[in-house]
Design an enzyme around this catalytic site. Structure first.
Site, short mmCIF file in Angstrom:
data_model
loop_
_atom_site.label_atom_id
_atom_site.label_comp_id
_atom_site.label_asym_id
_atom_site.label_seq_id
_atom_site.Cartn_x
_atom_site.Cartn_y
_atom_site.Cartn_z
N HIS A 118 49.81 32.69 30.57
CA HIS A 118 49.00 33.71 29.89
C HIS A 118 49.08 33.62 28.36
CE1 HIS A 118 48.00 35.29 33.69
NE2 HIS A 118 49.00 36.12 33.87
N HIS A 190 43.80 41.35 32.53
CA HIS A 190 44.82 41.43 33.59
C HIS A 190 44.98 42.88 34.06
CE1 HIS A 190 47.96 40.21 36.16
NE2 HIS A 190 48.37 39.16 35.46
N ASP A 264 48.57 35.03 45.03
CA ASP A 264 48.58 34.79 43.59
C ASP A 264 47.85 33.47 43.37
OD1 ASP A 264 48.99 34.95 40.90
OD2 ASP A 264 51.15 34.61 40.97
N GLU A 329 41.43 38.59 38.28
CA GLU A 329 41.38 38.05 36.93
C GLU A 329 40.33 36.94 36.87
OE1 GLU A 329 45.58 37.05 35.86
OE2 GLU A 329 45.91 37.98 37.84
#
Length: 365
Positions: A118, A190, A264, A329
């Site tokens: 990120h 996010h 994820d 996202e």
């Protein structure tokens, strides 16, 4: 331009004075967006963090459906530093924090096991943005990311807009960016959503009913970096082409779910053409009836089920245990700079990065 009365009298109970501080030589503040439907969104210019999204359930009762904090100090020092913030310069993971661009090697800050995540520990989520609220429904943020910041090349000028519809309860997020040197850009939001509303404790999202418009996904290895494959969801617990609850298959001994400690993963969205604004995913919380629809121009959307939330405290005493949030996202595929067969995330001087993502809220009867 801030409407002081609107800021102090907000549905989420946030206080403007709790968000006014000087950080990085700039002033932080609280901003309130409201539409004609009564939807309200509270944000701050530190990381462009979304502090609340107030929308009604099927009984007309409002609740905050995004995990957040209620003071600027708590935002800055959050146990989850990316909590409902803007992510950049590169969302998701870059393997070993390294990539080569036009023959030049770049080393990024490593902050997630062996990888860069990120944009690094001082990425866009941890920066004070310039902010201008142009109307009751719209705020525009700007940030200038310096050449070499967190190891990324090029001076990057970023403009991001949060805008509410007046006709529907939809939050539009629009991104623009330009550079003076070849670089990689992958911006995202996010948002950690819980459509039941945050509480003490915030309920899990395991009963949320999800659909994702994707025939393929990006598998990951044991450190959550893409293997480089693009695999079919068909016949696996990754398949959300038809509605499934999050918890229905999350505990299955499927290696991808083991690698991610749950969901994820980046989904490869079905698109008529690259860059088209299309429906990516829907999520419904069955008790409240609140439904969120996600639209994006991006090729991918990362589904994250809050696997690493650890029960820390948030706004107004809310508690956020594991799997008490779901994230969609919108983004390029992870580790794209090291996967030349993935759609490119390179931005060149003279070109403009553009992205639109919409989170629309409604009620299922």
């Amino acid at each position: 331009m801030i409407n002081d009365a609107a800021t102090e009298n907000n549905l989420s109970g946030l206080k403007r004075t709790d968000f006014q501080k000087e950080i990085q030589g700039k002033k932080t503040d609280l901003y309130i967006l409201r539409n004609a439907q009564g939807m309200e969104v509270a944000v701050t210019n530190y990381g462009c963090a979304i502090l609340s999204i107030m929308v009604p359930d099927r009984k007309g009762e409002y609740a905050n459906v995004i995990l957040s904090h209620d003071t600027i100090d708590k935002v800055v020092n959050s146990p989850e530093p990316f909590l409902s913030t803007t992510i950049g310069r590169y969302g998701n993971r870059i393997a070993k924090g390294k990539f080569t661009l036009f023959g030049e090697d770049h080393q990024l800050t490593v902050n997630n096991g062996p990888n860069s995540l990120h944009g690094g520990p001082t990425g866009f989520h941890a920066r004070v943005w310039d902010a201008l609220q142009t109307s009751p429904t719209t705020i525009v943020f700007n940030y200038q990311s310096a050449d070499g910041e967190e190891g990324f090349p090029g001076n990057l000028d970023v403009e991001m807009t949060y805008r509410l519809d007046d006709d529907t309860n939809a939050l539009h997020i629009e991104y623009r960016a330009t550079t003076d040197k070849a670089t990689v850009v992958n911006l995202t939001n996010h948002g950690f959503f819980n459509l039941a509303g945050i509480a003490n404790p915030t309920p899990t999202i395991l009963d949320n009913i999800v659909t994702i418009n994707a025939d393929f996904y990006v598998p990951i290895n044991e450190v959550s970096v893409p293997t480089g494959e693009i695999l079919k969801v068909e016949g696996t617990p990754m398949d959300f082409r038809t509605p499934h609850t999050v918890g229905e298959r999350i505990g299955e001994p499927f290696q991808q779910l083991v690698n991610g400690a749950g969901y994820d993963h980046c989904y490869v969205l079905n698109k008529p053409e690259s860059g088209a604004l299309t429906l990516a995913a829907t999520c419904t919380e069955p008790v409240s009836g609140r439904t969120m629809k996600v639209y994006t121009t991006e090729n991918g959307v990362q589904l994250y089920t809050g696997n690493w939330l650890n029960g820390f405290a948030g706004a107004h005493g809310a508690i956020f245990p594991a799997r008490s949030a779901i994230c969609f996202e919108a983004q390029c595929f992870p580790d794209t700079p090291n996967k030349p067969h993935f759609p490119s995330a390179v931005l060149l001087p003279g070109d403009e990065y553009q992205q639109t993502t919409i989170y629309e809220f409604c009620v299922s009867k």
